[in-house]
Design an enzyme around this catalytic site. Structure first.
Site, PDB file in Angstrom:
ATOM      1  N   ASP A 258      -3.266  -0.923  10.438  1.00 11.09           N
ATOM      2  CA  ASP A 258      -3.354  -0.966   8.976  1.00 11.09           C
ATOM      3  C   ASP A 258      -4.033  -2.227   8.453  1.00 11.09           C
ATOM      4  O   ASP A 258      -4.385  -2.287   7.271  1.00 11.09           O
ATOM      5  CB  ASP A 258      -1.951  -0.885   8.352  1.00 11.09           C
ATOM      6  CG  ASP A 258      -1.330   0.495   8.458  1.00 11.09           C
ATOM      7  OD1 ASP A 258      -2.023   1.427   8.921  1.00 11.09           O
ATOM      8  OD2 ASP A 258      -0.159   0.645   8.079  1.00 11.09           O
TER       9      ASP A 258
ATOM     10  N   LYS B  23       0.851  -1.188   0.000  1.00 13.04           N
ATOM     11  CA  LYS B  23       0.000   0.000   0.000  1.00 13.04           C
ATOM     12  C   LYS B  23       0.884   1.234   0.000  1.00 13.04           C
ATOM     13  O   LYS B  23       2.046   1.216   0.412  1.00 13.04           O
ATOM     14  CB  LYS B  23      -0.952   0.019   1.202  1.00 13.04           C
ATOM     15  CG  LYS B  23      -0.273   0.020   2.581  1.00 13.04           C
ATOM     16  CD  LYS B  23       0.204   1.366   3.092  1.00 13.04           C
ATOM     17  CE  LYS B  23       0.770   1.271   4.504  1.00 13.04           C
ATOM     18  NZ  LYS B  23       1.506   2.499   4.928  1.00 13.04           N
TER      19      LYS B  23
END
Length: 283
Positions: A134, A9
């Site tokens: 996350d 990401k």
């Protein structure tokens, strides 16, 4: 044997907006996936043990989020089976690309299917939050505007641009960066509209990381010759938006040693989401 991708990401920006009473910092960011990933495979066993097929360099078993994710799901659902996990690591440790969190999320998604635990995505995300802030965004599988400590997610669809990602030889400790974060004032909250219009976007951790990690500073200065680079998360990887893959490769070929890197496209859907694009598992 089926393989399961665990994509990188990027934090397209990162603002620190405050600090809670428990010491955790609140933030605003946008998470977007990349079509570049770790690769995992799973062999379900009848012995009830959760093990690694091979060691992972730089990651002890106690630190391995794939093992922790599997144990958490097993305990939560009363699973009697075990699993042997093989991880092919491509995402750099301490790079701000979410590698460990992504590996954990893929493990939850894969074992939910392979063990037949049949938890809803929201339930898997709640388990994932126990492993790291996350993890839920990878479980939900959509690019997102994130607030709180990163767990309050609103789906967004930024441009699926091409990026050059440069990897300095400087693994960064997220815990250390936040513990030593020097801040005279917190960033004022933005709106999603501000993000789409490109107003006030930056990474609030960048100055602190560049001061403590000279190789990250050097990578930022070098990439600045080609555009406006930004650091992802707490670093140390830095990225530059490029017009297309060819331009990214041209710059990558000029990357000075000891830096490494890769070119990848932004994805708004996790590759395990229905209808999502296939990730590139190569370099």
């Amino acid at each position: 044997m089926r393989t399961w991708p665990a994509p990188a990401k990027l934090n397209l920006f990162l603002h620190i907006t405050g600090r809670r009473a428990d010491g955790y910092h609140t933030l605003q960011t946008v998470f977007q996936f990349l079509d570049y990933a770790d690769e995992l495979s799973y062999v379900v066993t009848d012995d009830g043990l959760i093990t690694r097929a091979v060691p992972v360099a730089g990651v002890s078993e106690d630190q391995d989020l794939t093992l922790r994710a599997a144990r958490l799901l097993k305990q939560s659902c009363g699973v009697t089976q075990g699993v042997r996990i093989q991880l092919t690591k491509r995402l750099p440790l301490g790079g701000g690309l979410g590698g460990g969190s992504s590996d954990a999320a893929t493990t939850l998604l894969a074992l939910n299917e392979l063990w037949g635990t049949q938890l809803a995505v929201s339930e898997l995300a709640a388990l994932g939050l126990k492993l790291g802030a996350d993890v839920p965004v990878f479980v939900h599988g959509q690019a997102a505007w994130a607030e709180g400590v990163g767990e309050i997610l609103t789906p967004v669809a930024p441009d699926e641009a091409w990026y050059l990602v440069v990897v300095p030889p400087a693994p960064v400790s997220t815990a250390r960066v936040f513990a030593e974060f020097e801040l005279t004032r917190y960033s004022p909250p933005l709106t999603i509209r501000d993000f789409h219009e490109g107003r006030g976007l930056r990474n609030d951790l960048e100055a602190s990381v560049r001061n403590r990690y000279p190789e990250v500073d050097r990578a930022m200065r070098w990439l600045s010759e080609f555009g406006e680079p930004r650091m992802s998360g707490s670093g140390g990887c830095v990225f530059l938006k490029v017009v297309d893959a060819e331009r990214g490769r041209q710059i990558l070929e000029r990357t000075p040693k000891p830096f490494t890197g890769f070119v990848a496209r932004g994805l708004n859907r996790h590759p395990l989401s229905a209808g999502a694009a296939t990730v590139h598992l190569g370099a």
